[in-house]
Structures are given as structure tokens and as C-alpha cells.
Scaffold this motif. Sequence first.
Motif, PDB file in Angstrom:
ATOM      1  N   PHE A 185       0.812  -1.216   0.000  1.00 58.35           N
ATOM      2  CA  PHE A 185       0.000   0.000   0.000  1.00 58.35           C
ATOM      3  C   PHE A 185       0.850   1.272   0.000  1.00 58.35           C
ATOM      4  N   ASN A 186       2.167   1.071  -0.016  1.00 61.86           N
ATOM      5  CA  ASN A 186       3.098   2.201  -0.073  1.00 61.86           C
ATOM      6  C   ASN A 186       2.897   3.168   1.100  1.00 61.86           C
ATOM      7  N   VAL A 187       2.763   2.596   2.300  1.00 63.31           N
ATOM      8  CA  VAL A 187       2.588   3.410   3.501  1.00 63.31           C
ATOM      9  C   VAL A 187       3.953   3.943   3.940  1.00 63.31           C
ATOM     10  N   LYS A 188       4.127   5.258   3.866  1.00 59.10           N
ATOM     11  CA  LYS A 188       5.400   5.890   4.211  1.00 59.10           C
ATOM     12  C   LYS A 188       5.451   6.302   5.685  1.00 59.10           C
ATOM     13  N   ASP A 189       4.319   6.773   6.184  1.00 61.26           N
ATOM     14  CA  ASP A 189       4.264   7.287   7.552  1.00 61.26           C
ATOM     15  C   ASP A 189       3.435   6.351   8.425  1.00 61.26           C
ATOM     16  N   VAL A 190       4.125   5.511   9.197  1.00 63.86           N
ATOM     17  CA  VAL A 190       3.420   4.571  10.069  1.00 63.86           C
ATOM     18  C   VAL A 190       2.605   5.322  11.121  1.00 63.86           C
ATOM     19  N   GLY A 191       3.033   6.553  11.453  1.00 63.46           N
ATOM     20  CA  GLY A 191       2.304   7.354  12.431  1.00 63.46           C
ATOM     21  C   GLY A 191       0.928   7.764  11.952  1.00 63.46           C
ATOM     22  N   ALA A 192       0.695   7.670  10.630  1.00 61.82           N
ATOM     23  CA  ALA A 192      -0.615   8.026  10.079  1.00 61.82           C
ATOM     24  C   ALA A 192      -1.613   6.875  10.175  1.00 61.82           C
ATOM     25  N   LEU A 193      -1.125   5.710  10.635  1.00 63.66           N
ATOM     26  CA  LEU A 193      -2.012   4.555  10.773  1.00 63.66           C
ATOM     27  C   LEU A 193      -2.727   4.598  12.112  1.00 63.66           C
ATOM     28  N   GLU A 194      -3.984   4.231  12.091  1.00 67.92           N
ATOM     29  CA  GLU A 194      -4.809   4.283  13.305  1.00 67.92           C
ATOM     30  C   GLU A 194      -5.649   3.030  13.413  1.00 67.92           C
ATOM     31  N   GLU A 195      -5.729   2.485  14.616  1.00 70.70           N
ATOM     32  CA  GLU A 195      -6.569   1.313  14.861  1.00 70.70           C
ATOM     33  C   GLU A 195      -7.903   1.746  15.447  1.00 70.70           C
ATOM     34  N   LYS A 196      -8.967   1.176  14.930  1.00 69.20           N
ATOM     35  CA  LYS A 196     -10.307   1.442  15.452  1.00 69.20           C
ATOM     36  C   LYS A 196     -11.071   0.131  15.550  1.00 69.20           C
ATOM     37  N   VAL A 197     -11.730  -0.075  16.676  1.00 70.36           N
ATOM     38  CA  VAL A 197     -12.576  -1.259  16.845  1.00 70.36           C
ATOM     39  C   VAL A 197     -14.029  -0.858  16.610  1.00 70.36           C
ATOM     40  N   VAL A 198     -14.699  -1.577  15.723  1.00 63.85           N
ATOM     41  CA  VAL A 198     -16.104  -1.292  15.429  1.00 63.85           C
ATOM     42  C   VAL A 198     -16.940  -2.519  15.752  1.00 63.85           C
ATOM     43  N   ASP A 199     -18.126  -2.291  16.283  1.00 67.40           N
ATOM     44  CA  ASP A 199     -19.067  -3.366  16.577  1.00 67.40           C
ATOM     45  C   ASP A 199     -20.106  -3.441  15.471  1.00 67.40           C
ATOM     46  N   LEU A 200     -20.486  -4.654  15.132  1.00 64.06           N
ATOM     47  CA  LEU A 200     -21.461  -4.868  14.074  1.00 64.06           C
ATOM     48  C   LEU A 200     -22.771  -5.367  14.653  1.00 64.06           C
ATOM     49  N   GLY A 201     -23.857  -4.747  14.199  1.00 68.14           N
ATOM     50  CA  GLY A 201     -25.196  -5.212  14.504  1.00 68.14           C
ATOM     51  C   GLY A 201     -25.914  -5.462  13.192  1.00 68.14           C
ATOM     52  N   ILE A 202     -27.235  -5.554  13.263  1.00 66.61           N
ATOM     53  CA  ILE A 202     -28.018  -5.839  12.060  1.00 66.61           C
ATOM     54  C   ILE A 202     -27.881  -4.728  11.019  1.00 66.61           C
ATOM     55  N   ASP A 203     -27.893  -3.454  11.444  1.00 60.34           N
ATOM     56  CA  ASP A 203     -27.764  -2.351  10.486  1.00 60.34           C
ATOM     57  C   ASP A 203     -26.459  -2.441   9.709  1.00 60.34           C
ATOM     58  N   GLU A 204     -25.372  -2.712  10.426  1.00 60.68           N
ATOM     59  CA  GLU A 204     -24.068  -2.807   9.769  1.00 60.68           C
ATOM     60  C   GLU A 204     -24.000  -4.038   8.868  1.00 60.68           C
ATOM     61  N   GLY A 205     -24.651  -5.127   9.287  1.00 62.23           N
ATOM     62  CA  GLY A 205     -24.671  -6.340   8.468  1.00 62.23           C
ATOM     63  C   GLY A 205     -25.340  -6.104   7.129  1.00 62.23           C
ATOM     64  N   VAL A 206     -26.473  -5.400   7.146  1.00 53.58           N
ATOM     65  CA  VAL A 206     -27.192  -5.101   5.901  1.00 53.58           C
ATOM     66  C   VAL A 206     -26.378  -4.145   5.024  1.00 53.58           C
ATOM     67  N   LYS A 207     -25.767  -3.124   5.633  1.00 53.15           N
ATOM     68  CA  LYS A 207     -24.934  -2.191   4.869  1.00 53.15           C
ATOM     69  C   LYS A 207     -23.773  -2.916   4.202  1.00 53.15           C
ATOM     70  N   LEU A 208     -23.166  -3.833   4.947  1.00 55.23           N
ATOM     71  CA  LEU A 208     -22.037  -4.566   4.399  1.00 55.23           C
ATOM     72  C   LEU A 208     -22.476  -5.441   3.226  1.00 55.23           C
ATOM     73  N   LEU A 209     -23.627  -6.091   3.375  1.00 50.65           N
ATOM     74  CA  LEU A 209     -24.161  -6.921   2.299  1.00 50.65           C
ATOM     75  C   LEU A 209     -24.431  -6.087   1.042  1.00 50.65           C
TER      76      LEU A 209
END
Length: 245
Positions: free
Chosen positions: A195-219
Amino acid sequence: MEETNVSLKLLIDTESQRVLFAEADKNFIDFLFHILALPVGTFIALLTKQGMVGSLGNIYESIENLNATYLQPNLNKETLLKPKVHISGGGAGVPLLLPNVESSSTSSKKWYRCSRTYHSACYSYVTNDSSAQCPSCSNYMNDNVDFVDPSSTTNAGSSSGEGGYVKGVVTYMVMDDLVVKPMSTISSITLLNRFNVKDVGALEEKVVDLGIDEGVKLLKTSLRSKNVLTDVFLPMLTVEIENVM
């Protein structure tokens, strides 16, 4: 399917505003793989006719509007409009992230043979309707037969009982386009280079929870996009940040 807490750990490149990949456990992978078992009619009902790309929604609406007079006498519209997902083996235990998806285990169905089981020509036929007549002798096929689910016999001596499609002792990597592979440190480093990531400091971790709304959006997003995780979750995270501010 059973309701389960499903979460993803996203690795986001804040400079390019995209999800590079996600860390996922068994629950999310089982949900993704189970999508392939859904009948087309279930897809259309979940996404609504207006949200469908192309003309499949028109077929669905045509069946809805068609008078039952024109249908075969043994056919119920609901069979086409609200098909059940027949599960054998792996489908049991998949997280419930899609609404109104009726499922039935193959092993829970009733199966019947002709009562003249001694007759070889009759013995080769099987049905799930005890009022059906044998094609060979015309007797009613009402002799009950037990269905053997291959998964139940294969796992009979196993203590796992996990269900689903994949093993739970592994962490999986899910790419933005939903490519799935086992997680490893080497593969993560290789991806950062790709992905040609030059600045590791620009990377961010985020945890997201999935429910029915997110399941339908993903589908829905998976049917039209190659950047599914970015398209589904980045707008959600942006809204959360704005609400906090």
C-alpha cells in the motif's frame, strides 16, 4: 443463526482515508461466508427493491403483484419471495447480522419413501411430502426415513462444537475488498509495503461493533464496491467523531 457480538479491528490510513485491512475473529468470517448460502430472493428482500442495482427487483415485484390464479396450484408465493436458507452442517451457529432470514436445518426436515421398500424400483425414490405418490407403483410415500447430516457424523467424536465455517483459534485478516486470509505479522508488513505506507504514524486502529444495520450495509455494499470496509465503516466513524466534538 444465533445472535453474537461481532467486532472488527480496523487498520486505517488517515492520510489516504481508507481501511487497509481488518483483524477479525471466527464470528465475522462465519457471517461473510454464510452470505454465499443466501438465496437471491433473500438478498432482494433485505436490500429492498428500490435499493437493488439492475432489474432483479422488478422480478420480485412482478411475483408480488401476480394474481395467485396464474401460479401452479401447489406453489406458494412465499416460497419465492421469502425463501428459507437451508442449513446443513456449517451454517449452524452463524451470527445473526441479517434481519428476517429464516433458516431451517436439512436434518430437521421429514423425508419419506414408498411403503413398498422391498421393491427395488420404489426404493430409489425419496420425498419430503408424505402425500406424494411413488412414480413406480403409485402408492403413497409415507414411510419415514431418517436423514443423516454428514457434519454430525464427522464431528461425532469431536469436543469442539464450534459450529460455523472456520475454526475459532485463528485470527483472520479481511481486506478492504473482503478477501479473507489467516492473519500473520509477515503478511501485515508485506501489505504496508504494497500500500506504499510511508508514515506509520498516520495509521490508526479502530474497533467497530457490528449489529443488524451494519450487516445489511455490508451486504449491500459488497454487491457494488471493491472498497467495502472503507465505504461502510469510515462514514460511521466520521459521524461518531463529529458527535463527540
